[in-house]
Design a protein around this motif. Structure first.
Motif, PDB file in Angstrom:
ATOM      1  N   ASP A  23     -29.204 -24.217   6.153  1.00  0.00           N
ATOM      2  CA  ASP A  23     -27.745 -24.429   6.191  1.00  0.00           C
ATOM      3  C   ASP A  23     -26.992 -23.851   5.010  1.00  0.00           C
ATOM      4  OD1 ASP A  23     -27.019 -27.767   4.908  1.00  0.00           O
ATOM      5  OD2 ASP A  23     -28.490 -26.295   4.241  1.00  0.00           O
ATOM      6  N   ARG A  24     -27.658 -23.356   3.982  1.00  0.00           N
ATOM      7  CA  ARG A  24     -26.945 -22.652   2.920  1.00  0.00           C
ATOM      8  C   ARG A  24     -27.910 -21.716   2.198  1.00  0.00           C
ATOM      9  NH1 ARG A  24     -27.066 -24.601  -2.394  1.00  0.00           N
ATOM     10  NH2 ARG A  24     -28.466 -26.384  -2.680  1.00  0.00           N
ATOM     11  N   LYS A  26     -28.028 -18.831  -1.436  1.00  0.00           N
ATOM     12  CA  LYS A  26     -27.375 -18.241  -2.600  1.00  0.00           C
ATOM     13  C   LYS A  26     -28.326 -17.267  -3.279  1.00  0.00           C
ATOM     14  CE  LYS A  26     -24.047 -17.699  -5.549  1.00  0.00           C
ATOM     15  NZ  LYS A  26     -22.823 -16.981  -5.093  1.00  0.00           N
ATOM     16  N   THR A  33     -31.913 -27.986   5.722  1.00  0.00           N
ATOM     17  CA  THR A  33     -31.077 -29.183   5.775  1.00  0.00           C
ATOM     18  C   THR A  33     -31.688 -30.371   5.047  1.00  0.00           C
ATOM     19  OG1 THR A  33     -32.071 -29.664   7.938  1.00  0.00           O
ATOM     20  CG2 THR A  33     -29.928 -28.559   7.931  1.00  0.00           C
ATOM     21  N   HIS A  52     -27.784 -13.377  -0.916  1.00  0.00           N
ATOM     22  CA  HIS A  52     -26.929 -14.245  -0.114  1.00  0.00           C
ATOM     23  C   HIS A  52     -25.662 -14.611  -0.885  1.00  0.00           C
ATOM     24  CE1 HIS A  52     -29.999 -15.256   2.996  1.00  0.00           C
ATOM     25  NE2 HIS A  52     -30.858 -15.149   1.998  1.00  0.00           N
ATOM     26  N   ASN A  53     -24.524 -14.526  -0.196  1.00  0.00           N
ATOM     27  CA  ASN A  53     -23.246 -14.975  -0.758  1.00  0.00           C
ATOM     28  C   ASN A  53     -23.008 -14.430  -2.169  1.00  0.00           C
ATOM     29  OD1 ASN A  53     -22.089 -16.748   1.374  1.00  0.00           O
ATOM     30  ND2 ASN A  53     -24.000 -17.867   1.070  1.00  0.00           N
TER      31      ASN A  53
END
Length: 444
Positions: A23-24, A26, A33, A52-53
């Motif tokens: 879910d995320r 970086k 999760t 990522h990001n």
């Protein structure tokens, strides 16, 4: 996981190897999760060269959205497109002496390949295309016809035509010049090979198992294409965008392909985006001959420009990729020498490298053991026998070291036939500590 099991198509693949809900993410890490952290050596199959990001690109993207910037525009001229084209021309094409028209295709790599094949056929008036053993160019019909993998080709359901397969560099052994063979069959009117419109090639075959052609082989292919009045298409979708150590993977050869396809990390942020770069004399489209609703992603224009500005305005980043690539090569060679028992080999260039194992079963066991210790890494090759490293190019040195340490511990676990260990075991930590105490390593 219930909803995925109930209604998601059976075609899913990566989710089977990494059965978590994420879910995320970086930089070089991705989180599920339940809060578990994974070091990402898959990086969107090479779509996340900058992690990522990425903060630089995220800032520009959020500013653009807040400004109500154009999100969809077909192929209309927009400010975001103008800025991307100017930056791409001034910082990528011009310094390399490359003269290309930029064609915005549909947002996937396979669509860029379809456009390249169509452009070559339109220009030459011929239909046959030469491709190479173990090549992978996409799974739409035209791209699939020039792809070698039987698993993907078998799903087409129809015969795939207008393509002739030739042996890639090294396919017949080190002593066989496969370009000489190509030239011979193209020169012989009785060879049964129709005069081609183009040849399409990857300088490093990602899905094919990180097979790498020599620059001399690529130069000779370029000469043969000129001799037989056929276009040379370089598929740089996975090997390009810096992955091989230079922005374009073909740069060390000094050639200028007639068409180059780019996708994956060209957006810089993982956003769907693809290009076909076409030499001006071959850019002979009639308006709308190859179109699509999503030809040109304005948000990707923004992040792609930000990526080029941040990482390709000078040669610092390129040197960093080569430095890390040298470290990867050194570490993988040491792993193969210590645990491979003469059966394993290394392959690749820059930060596009891997370990060729005896078979897919062993490679799969190694990547599964690594996953259990928090490393996401995949296999490739005809039998999934190659462990493929695709970490972000921006990865911090300590995390690059950590990821390869996990790979080494997994190789030792599988190849030394250590008894199966529970997930909570300290085995991996002990192996890594032992390795670091023997010879502490950081990329240098």
């Amino acid at each position: 996981m219930k909803i995925f099991e109930e209604i998601e198509s059976e075609v899913q693949s990566y989710a089977r190897n990494f059965p978590r809900i994420f879910d995320r993410a970086k930089d070089e890490f991705i989180y599920d999760t339940e809060g578990n952290e994974y070091l990402d050596f898959l990086a969107g199959a090479g779509s996340l060269n900058y992690g990522h990001n990425n903060d630089i690109m995220k800032k520009r993207l959020l500013e653009y959205i807040e400004h109500d910037g154009i999100s969809h525009s077909l192929d209309l001229h927009t400010e975001a497109k103008r800025e991307f084209l100017e930056t791409f021309h001034e910082k990528i094409l011009k310094p390399r002496g490359l003269d290309y028209m930029v064609m915005f295709t549909g947002p996937t790599g396979t669509n860029a390949v379809e456009a390249a094949l169509k452009a070559a056929r339109n220009y030459t008036g011929r239909s046959n295309v030469v491709s190479f053993t173990n090549g992978f160019h996409g799974v739409t019909m035209g791209s699939l016809a020039v792809t070698g993998n039987s698993h993907h080709r078998g799903a087409a359901g129809v015969s795939l035509s207008n393509a002739t397969r030739m042996p890639y560099d090294g396919y017949m052994g080190d002593d066989v010049d496969t370009i000489e063979y190509l030239d011979k069959v193209l020169s012989d009117s009785s060879s049964g090979i129709d005069k081609p419109a183009a040849a399409i090639v990857e300088t490093i075959q990602g899905e094919g198992g990180i097979n790498m052609c020599s620059m001399e082989w690529l130069q000779n292919l370029h000469v043969v294409c000129k001799k037989h009045e056929m276009l040379l298409i370089v598929d740089d979708i996975q090997a390009g965008n810096g992955r091989s150590g230079t922005f374009f993977s073909f740069e060390p050869s000094g050639i200028e392909p007639d068409i180059v396809t780019l996708s994956k990390s060209i957006s810089g942020y993982g956003l769907p985006f693809a290009l076909a770069l076409i030499r001006p004399d071959f850019d002979q489209w009639k308006p709308g001959e190859h179109n699509g609703t999503f030809r040109g992603n304005n948000m990707a224009f923004v992040t792609a420009k930000a990526a080029i500005d941040a990482y390709w305005s000078d040669d610092h980043f390129e040197k960093e990729v080569r430095r890390k690539g040298s470290y990867i090569e050194q570490r993988l060679n040491a792993i193969v020498d210590e645990y491979g028992e003469g059966n394993f080999t290394t392959r690749g260039r820059g930060m596009f490298q891997g370990i060729n194992c005896v078979n897919g079963d062993i490679a799969g066991q190694i990547t599964h053991a690594a996953y259990k210790q928090g490393l996401i890494i995949e296999t490739s090759g005809a039998d999934d026998q190659v462990i493929k490293l695709l970490c972000p190019l921006t990865i911090k040195d300590e995390n690059l070291t950590k990821g390869i340490d996990i790979v080494e511990a997994a190789v030792k676990l599988i190849c030394k036939r250590v008894d199966e260990i529970p997930e909570e075991s300290d085995y991996f930590d002990d192996v890594i500590l032992e390795k670091n105490s023997e010879n502490p390593e950081e990329p240098t």
